[in-house]
Enzyme design. Structure first.
Site, short mmCIF file in Angstrom:
data_model
loop_
_atom_site.label_atom_id
_atom_site.label_comp_id
_atom_site.label_asym_id
_atom_site.label_seq_id
_atom_site.Cartn_x
_atom_site.Cartn_y
_atom_site.Cartn_z
N GLU A 88 10.41 -5.23 7.39
CA GLU A 88 9.53 -4.83 6.29
C GLU A 88 10.30 -4.17 5.16
OE1 GLU A 88 5.54 -2.00 5.70
OE2 GLU A 88 6.67 -1.94 7.57
N GLU A 117 -3.85 -1.75 6.09
CA GLU A 117 -3.02 -0.56 6.28
C GLU A 117 -3.20 0.37 5.09
OE1 GLU A 117 1.41 0.02 8.16
OE2 GLU A 117 1.30 -0.65 6.09
#
Length: 279
Positions: free
Chosen positions: A155, A256
């Site tokens: 990520e 998220e």
């Protein structure tokens, strides 16, 4: 909004945090979601007691929620994220000790996507040496994940909120993906495309989607500014998720984002109830 072809899941480490960990799966299910993801829940324990793992497994299965994404240990999030970049010694060993435990736990629940945060630069240590260690640790994680037929996710964070993380752009994250795959020969590392982080970095999101959708193993979203629910900021998620679908991405999209001062259950008004369950 549209989203009829999108598979959403809820991150239980940023939403429903007003509840104890073991109550969050049932709360997500009550809100209509059947799939969830987690940061490593035990911030001080890369290898928790088996009874704690069993209790969380039971909470997830009893609620009827499927675990579709799990972070490896990286310390306390958000915060001084350690991850795979930790200097040799105790922290690096804690990351490596966590990997087989996390994979075994995820595998027991059908989870095949494991996110390995790169971590922050450590002052006073040669960056090249840190990157060498990170690649070793990520390759170790990729090989372990492969035993579960899973995907290792890499990520990109964002520079304003994580100024000491060296992975703060989509191109740089994909470079790490390529390096891991070249080292292992397994081709099971993929990009975790977090549209909030990329937006905070000022990246052209349509261009990033077109360029990297085929290299993407998981997507996460939050609006910008504020990291709130879609509709609280400036990002057009109907357009962005439509572009992802057109580019061939058909995987999970993790919610998220922060609920703010309201209960998490009230932070999903933007998403019609019938579209929350996996389909």
């Amino acid at each position: 909004m549209g989203f009829t072809d999108t598979r959403f899941n809820v991150n239980l480490s940023i939403l429903f945090t007003e509840l104890p960990l073991l109550e969050r799966p049932a709360a997500a299910r009550a809100a209509g979601f059947t799939a969830v993801e987690l940061w490593w829940p035990w911030v001080d324990a890369p290898v928790p007691e088996r009874s704690e793992l069993a209790a969380l497994r039971t909470a997830l299965t009893d609620a009827g929620t499927r675990l579709v994404g799990l972070n490896f240990y990286a310390g306390r999030l958000p915060g001084p994220d350690r991850g795979a970049l930790s200097i040799p010694g105790e922290e690096s060993e804690r990351f490596r000790a966590n990997v087989p435990v996390a994979v075994e736990f995820g595998r027991s629940l059908g989870c095949t996507a494991f996110n390995a945060l790169y971590g922050n630069r450590v002052e006073g240590v040669d960056p090249a040496a840190q990157d060498e260690l990170a690649l070793e640790n990520l390759a170790f994680a990729a090989r372990t994940v492969a035993e579960a037929n899973g995907t290792l996710l890499i990520e990109a964070l964002n520079a304003p909120e994580s100024p000491h993380c060296p992975i703060v752009s989509a191109p740089r994250a994909v470079e790490i993906v390529d390096a891991v795959n070249a080292t292992t020969g397994l081709a099971n590392a993929a990009f975790l495309m977090d549209l909030y982080h990329l937006s905070m970095n000022g990246e052209d999101l349509p261009s990033a989607i077109e360029t990297y959708a085929a290299r993407t193993g998981h997507v996460q979203i939050a609006d910008n500014p504020g990291r709130g629910a879609p509709g609280t900021g400036d990002l057009d998620f109907v357009d962005l998720l439509g572009r992802l679908k057109k580019a061939g991405y058909d995987g999970w999209v993790g919610l998220e984002y922060k609920a703010g001062d309201r209960p998490s259950a009230s932070a999903f008004a933007w998403l019609p109830h019938p579209l929350r369950a996996a389909h």
